[in-house]
Design an enzyme around this catalytic site. Structure first.
Site, short mmCIF file in Angstrom:
data_model
loop_
_atom_site.label_atom_id
_atom_site.label_comp_id
_atom_site.label_asym_id
_atom_site.label_seq_id
_atom_site.Cartn_x
_atom_site.Cartn_y
_atom_site.Cartn_z
N LYS A 9 4.64 10.23 3.62
CA LYS A 9 4.97 9.71 2.29
C LYS A 9 3.75 9.07 1.68
O LYS A 9 3.14 8.24 2.35
CB LYS A 9 6.10 8.69 2.44
CG LYS A 9 6.55 8.05 1.14
CD LYS A 9 7.64 7.01 1.40
CE LYS A 9 8.07 6.41 0.08
NZ LYS A 9 9.05 5.35 0.23
N LYS A 14 3.24 6.33 6.25
CA LYS A 14 3.57 5.85 4.91
C LYS A 14 2.36 5.13 4.35
O LYS A 14 1.92 4.10 4.86
CB LYS A 14 4.76 4.89 4.99
CG LYS A 14 5.24 4.40 3.63
CD LYS A 14 6.49 3.55 3.81
CE LYS A 14 7.03 3.07 2.48
NZ LYS A 14 8.22 2.22 2.67
N ARG A 64 1.76 -4.45 0.00
CA ARG A 64 2.22 -4.03 1.33
C ARG A 64 1.08 -3.46 2.17
O ARG A 64 1.30 -2.72 3.11
CB ARG A 64 3.36 -3.00 1.16
CG ARG A 64 4.56 -3.64 0.53
CD ARG A 64 5.72 -2.69 0.38
NE ARG A 64 6.87 -3.41 -0.18
CZ ARG A 64 7.75 -2.89 -1.02
NH1 ARG A 64 7.64 -1.64 -1.40
NH2 ARG A 64 8.74 -3.61 -1.48
ZN LIG Z 1 10.69 -1.53 2.49
#
Ligand SMILES: [Zn+2]
Length: 275
Positions: free
Chosen positions: A199, A146, A168
């Site tokens: 992703k 991700k 993030r």
């Molecule tokens: Zn999350």
């Protein structure tokens, strides 16, 4: 997000009935809880929003696999995917909550749980918790690769899960790195993942291909919200033929090596392919 709506419990069952009727094989649920707190505790409730929705869908006896997103960001008031101490995400304290959340989804009837948080060790923690509680048959689809991507923007608006501070980057991957994706996939498989996901999809077709070539497991690809809305917006302006564009994109994701495609275009594509 154009064409994407939050659903209540009765709506979600009707939606799933339509989805099953179109010949789609699975749905994935993301929860929007009534309350949020620093630890995302509303994600663990037996009568929580996802748990109740899973029960309702399963009760309707549709020919559908039900997947659930396992993460904290929709349930935490700060919008991060893990618990925070001293301004930092704490990996290990997060694992126990994720495992409990996955167990509550399994108890509600989920067929596959899909941890999307990217904490280290979460697949092993979830597998252990499920097995210890008699849910060995519930599969794990891990968001193994991700990336920290700008393409998630529209989803975060729709799910009200944008981080309230920072970003993030500490737990999502650097877009320039392919080898790290292979490492993450290998780790998740060692920990017991049954399906691995890349992703986003369109901007990362080479990553899908690399994972496909290296590992002999089902590979999923998440055609994310930003990828979806770009096509939608251009189609609305008459700049792109929506049907041809979408089918070409989905074909390219499959060609790259994905066995499973998670996409907001799913219902439209199913209708077009049926016609
Ligand atoms: Zn999350």
């Amino acid at each position: 997000m154009t064409g994407v709506f939050q659903q209540s419990f009765d709506q979600v069952v009707e939606e799933c009935r339509e989805v099953a009727g179109l010949g789609l094989s699975a749905v994935i649920l993301f929860g929007l809880p009534e309350t949020k707190d620093p630890k995302g505790t509303s994600s663990l409730l037996a009568n929580g929003v996802v748990q109740r929705a899973v029960e309702a869908i399963k009760k309707a006896n549709l020919n559908l696999l039900v997947l659930t997103d396992v993460c904290l960001c929709e349930y935490t008031d700060h919008g991060h995917c893990g618990v925070i101490e001293n301004g930092e995400i704490v990996n290990d304290a997060t694992l126990e909550i994720l495992a409990e959340q996955a167990l509550s989804h399994a108890r509600a009837g989920a067929d596959i749980v899909a941890p999307s948080d990217m904490m280290d060790g979460r697949v092993a923690a979830i597998r252990k918790k499920l097995d210890a509680n008699g849910f060995a048959e519930v599969a794990i689809l891990s968001y193994a690769a991700k990336y920290c991507s700008a393409f998630y923007g529209p989803f975060r608006e729709a799910a009200q899960s944008a981080p309230q501070f920072g970003d993030r980057r500490s737990y999502q991957m650097d877009p320039a790195n392919v080898r790290e994706a292979l490492k993450e996939v290998a780790l998740d498989l060692e920990e017991g993942a049954d399906i691995v996901m890349v992703k986003p999809a369109v901007a990362y077709l080479d990553v899908i291909r690399a994972v496909r070539e290296r590992f002999d497991v089902p590979v999923g690809a998440y055609n994310v919200s930003g990828e979806y809305t770009m096509v939608k917006a251009a189609a609305q302006k008459g700049w792109l033929n929506e049907k041809r564009t979408v089918l070409e994109i989905l074909t390219s994701i499959q060609r790259a090596g994905a066995d499973i495609i998670l996409t907001y275009h799913a219902k439209d594509a199913a209708k077009w392919l049926k016609a």
